[in-house]
Design a protein around this motif. Structure first.
Motif, PDB file in Angstrom:
ATOM      1  N   ILE A 186       0.820  -1.208   0.000  1.00 54.32           N
ATOM      2  CA  ILE A 186       0.000   0.000   0.000  1.00 54.32           C
ATOM      3  C   ILE A 186       0.858   1.265   0.000  1.00 54.32           C
ATOM      4  CG2 ILE A 186      -2.016  -1.083   1.063  1.00 54.32           C
ATOM      5  CD1 ILE A 186      -1.165   0.074   3.745  1.00 54.32           C
ATOM      6  N   SER A 187       0.291   2.314  -0.604  1.00 55.71           N
ATOM      7  CA  SER A 187       0.887   3.644  -0.568  1.00 55.71           C
ATOM      8  C   SER A 187      -0.067   4.526   0.213  1.00 55.71           C
ATOM      9  CB  SER A 187       1.079   4.177  -1.990  1.00 55.71           C
ATOM     10  OG  SER A 187       2.028   3.392  -2.681  1.00 55.71           O
ATOM     11  N   ILE A 188       0.461   5.173   1.257  1.00 55.13           N
ATOM     12  CA  ILE A 188      -0.415   5.928   2.147  1.00 55.13           C
ATOM     13  C   ILE A 188       0.102   7.341   2.394  1.00 55.13           C
ATOM     14  CG2 ILE A 188      -1.280   3.848   3.297  1.00 55.13           C
ATOM     15  CD1 ILE A 188       0.549   4.455   5.680  1.00 55.13           C
ATOM     16  N   VAL A 189      -0.839   8.217   2.740  1.00 57.26           N
ATOM     17  CA  VAL A 189      -0.535   9.578   3.170  1.00 57.26           C
ATOM     18  C   VAL A 189      -0.894   9.629   4.651  1.00 57.26           C
ATOM     19  CG1 VAL A 189      -1.043  12.030   2.812  1.00 57.26           C
ATOM     20  CG2 VAL A 189      -1.168  10.427   0.882  1.00 57.26           C
ATOM     21  N   THR A 238       2.457   5.610  -8.121  1.00 59.19           N
ATOM     22  CA  THR A 238       3.412   6.610  -8.625  1.00 59.19           C
ATOM     23  C   THR A 238       3.007   7.974  -8.084  1.00 59.19           C
ATOM     24  OG1 THR A 238       3.789   5.325 -10.634  1.00 59.19           O
ATOM     25  CG2 THR A 238       4.390   7.660 -10.705  1.00 59.19           C
ATOM     26  N   TRP A 239       3.836   8.500  -7.199  1.00 60.39           N
ATOM     27  CA  TRP A 239       3.514   9.755  -6.515  1.00 60.39           C
ATOM     28  C   TRP A 239       3.769  10.976  -7.389  1.00 60.39           C
ATOM     29  CZ3 TRP A 239       1.054   9.141  -2.073  1.00 60.39           C
ATOM     30  CH2 TRP A 239       1.317   8.022  -1.266  1.00 60.39           C
ATOM     31  N   GLU A 240       4.604  10.843  -8.402  1.00 61.17           N
ATOM     32  CA  GLU A 240       5.101  12.002  -9.139  1.00 61.17           C
ATOM     33  C   GLU A 240       4.371  12.217 -10.470  1.00 61.17           C
ATOM     34  OE1 GLU A 240       6.920   9.201  -8.704  1.00 61.17           O
ATOM     35  OE2 GLU A 240       8.098   9.627  -6.902  1.00 61.17           O
ATOM     36  N   GLY A 241       4.592  13.420 -11.024  1.00 58.43           N
ATOM     37  CA  GLY A 241       4.262  13.669 -12.422  1.00 58.43           C
ATOM     38  C   GLY A 241       2.879  14.216 -12.706  1.00 58.43           C
ATOM     39  N   SER A 242       2.064  14.410 -11.681  1.00 56.82           N
ATOM     40  CA  SER A 242       0.750  15.003 -11.923  1.00 56.82           C
ATOM     41  C   SER A 242       0.214  15.600 -10.621  1.00 56.82           C
ATOM     42  CB  SER A 242      -0.239  13.956 -12.448  1.00 56.82           C
ATOM     43  OG  SER A 242      -0.418  12.931 -11.497  1.00 56.82           O
ATOM     44  N   SER A 243      -0.822  16.395 -10.764  1.00 61.49           N
ATOM     45  CA  SER A 243      -1.502  16.948  -9.602  1.00 61.49           C
ATOM     46  C   SER A 243      -2.334  15.826  -8.979  1.00 61.49           C
ATOM     47  CB  SER A 243      -2.386  18.105 -10.052  1.00 61.49           C
ATOM     48  OG  SER A 243      -2.994  18.706  -8.949  1.00 61.49           O
ATOM     49  N   GLN A 244      -2.109  15.540  -7.698  1.00 57.97           N
ATOM     50  CA  GLN A 244      -2.776  14.417  -7.037  1.00 57.97           C
ATOM     51  C   GLN A 244      -3.329  14.857  -5.691  1.00 57.97           C
ATOM     52  OE1 GLN A 244      -0.114  11.050  -6.715  1.00 57.97           O
ATOM     53  NE2 GLN A 244       0.561  11.221  -8.847  1.00 57.97           N
ATOM     54  N   SER A 245      -4.235  14.048  -5.153  1.00 53.74           N
ATOM     55  CA  SER A 245      -4.764  14.342  -3.825  1.00 53.74           C
ATOM     56  C   SER A 245      -5.260  13.062  -3.175  1.00 53.74           C
ATOM     57  CB  SER A 245      -5.909  15.357  -3.918  1.00 53.74           C
ATOM     58  OG  SER A 245      -7.002  14.794  -4.619  1.00 53.74           O
ATOM     59  N   CYS A 246      -5.495  13.140  -1.868  1.00 53.47           N
ATOM     60  CA  CYS A 246      -6.029  12.003  -1.121  1.00 53.47           C
ATOM     61  C   CYS A 246      -6.913  12.574  -0.019  1.00 53.47           C
ATOM     62  CB  CYS A 246      -4.881  11.183  -0.536  1.00 53.47           C
ATOM     63  SG  CYS A 246      -5.289   9.477  -0.099  1.00 53.47           S
ATOM     64  N   THR A 247      -8.103  12.001   0.148  1.00 50.03           N
ATOM     65  CA  THR A 247      -9.043  12.500   1.153  1.00 50.03           C
ATOM     66  C   THR A 247      -9.074  11.562   2.359  1.00 50.03           C
ATOM     67  OG1 THR A 247     -10.375  13.597  -0.534  1.00 50.03           O
ATOM     68  CG2 THR A 247     -11.428  13.192   1.597  1.00 50.03           C
ATOM     69  N   PRO A 256     -10.238  10.010   6.133  1.00 50.30           N
ATOM     70  CA  PRO A 256     -11.557   9.681   6.704  1.00 50.30           C
ATOM     71  C   PRO A 256     -12.225  10.885   7.367  1.00 50.30           C
ATOM     72  CG  PRO A 256      -9.961   7.974   7.279  1.00 50.30           C
ATOM     73  CD  PRO A 256      -9.192   9.091   6.610  1.00 50.30           C
ATOM     74  N   THR A 257     -11.433  11.865   7.807  1.00 48.51           N
ATOM     75  CA  THR A 257     -11.984  13.069   8.438  1.00 48.51           C
ATOM     76  C   THR A 257     -12.625  14.015   7.436  1.00 48.51           C
ATOM     77  OG1 THR A 257      -9.843  14.126   8.153  1.00 48.51           O
ATOM     78  CG2 THR A 257     -10.255  13.063  10.286  1.00 48.51           C
ATOM     79  N   GLY A 258     -12.405  13.766   6.115  1.00 49.41           N
ATOM     80  CA  GLY A 258     -12.929  14.658   5.083  1.00 49.41           C
ATOM     81  C   GLY A 258     -11.915  15.677   4.595  1.00 49.41           C
ATOM     82  N   VAL A 259     -10.783  15.778   5.289  1.00 45.38           N
ATOM     83  CA  VAL A 259      -9.732  16.700   4.849  1.00 45.38           C
ATOM     84  C   VAL A 259      -9.004  16.105   3.641  1.00 45.38           C
ATOM     85  CG1 VAL A 259      -7.519  17.779   5.470  1.00 45.38           C
ATOM     86  CG2 VAL A 259      -9.399  17.700   7.130  1.00 45.38           C
ATOM     87  N   THR A 260      -8.798  16.937   2.616  1.00 45.69           N
ATOM     88  CA  THR A 260      -8.073  16.488   1.419  1.00 45.69           C
ATOM     89  C   THR A 260      -6.700  17.131   1.372  1.00 45.69           C
ATOM     90  OG1 THR A 260     -10.116  16.185   0.166  1.00 45.69           O
ATOM     91  CG2 THR A 260      -8.091  16.486  -1.120  1.00 45.69           C
TER      92      THR A 260
END
Ligand SMILES: *[C@@H]1O[C@H](CO)[C@@H](O)[C@H](O)[C@H]1NC(C)=O
Ligand SMILES: *[C@@H]1O[C@H](CO)[C@@H](O)[C@H](O)[C@H]1NC(C)=O
Length: 155
Positions: free
Chosen positions: A49-52, A87-96, A98-102
């Motif tokens: 897994i890849s996590i923030v 792949t973390w690089e090369g584009s605009s990305q985001s992750c939301t 469980p709290t709703g914060v992105t």
């Protein structure tokens, strides 16, 4: 004009002095992008897994043995085959979370070829901007029977 040329040269010299960046002090809140491999063992799901991860106290996010609460973890990618991480690089990305914060970021494609702790641009959680850096691939925290390697961090 002489003065301007002098300033431009001084700026170039200053950039040269930063060619070998040192880790930036980690204080206060921080966000980490990590790749995690399963501990293994019978009955444990074998997913990569890849996590923030959000850490109110950023030093927690670099402690072996720290396991963040689920609300502070956003799963960006999962794979059932070994080492096929997101792949973390090369584009605009985001992750939301469980709290709703992105949390959002945009890492240059070439970031992994840069020295450790190089700047990789900014990230945002919608409340404020964070400065991003390439991390050193050392093992940091663990999460849900996975051991996580630090890829990027934002402070
Ligand atoms: C953050 O964590 C470090 C290491 O565990 C600890 O020394 C420090 O006091 C903590 N800071 C806050 C503000 O909780
Ligand atoms: C980053 O740091 C790690 C751990 O100290 C080291 O093994 C690795 O070679 C470094 N990578 C670069 C690109 O300097």
């Amino acid at each position: 004009m002489v003065g301007l040329n002098f300033l431009a040269t001084a700026a170039l010299l200053a950039q040269g002095a930063l060619a070998s960046p040192a880790p930036v002090a980690k204080r206060g809140e921080g966000i980490h992008l990590l790749n995690c491999r399963p501990f293994g063992g019978a009955g444990v799901s074998q997913t990569w897994i890849s996590i923030v991860v959000y850490c109110a106290n950023d030093s927690d996010c670099s402690s072996l043995g720290y396991s963040p609460p689920a609300n502070n973890v956003c799963v960006k990618g999962t794979s059932t085959s070994s080492e096929h991480y997101h792949t973390w690089e090369g584009s605009s990305q985001s992750c939301t979370f469980p709290t709703g914060v992105t949390f959002s970021w945009n890492i240059p494609s070439s970031a992994q070829s840069q020295p450790n702790y190089s700047s990789v641009g900014s990230g945002s959680n919608g409340y404020r901007s964070f400065a991003g850096f390439k991390d050193d691939h050392v093992n940091g925290l663990s999460y849900n029977y996975h051991s996580c390697e630090k890829i990027y961090y934002y402070i």
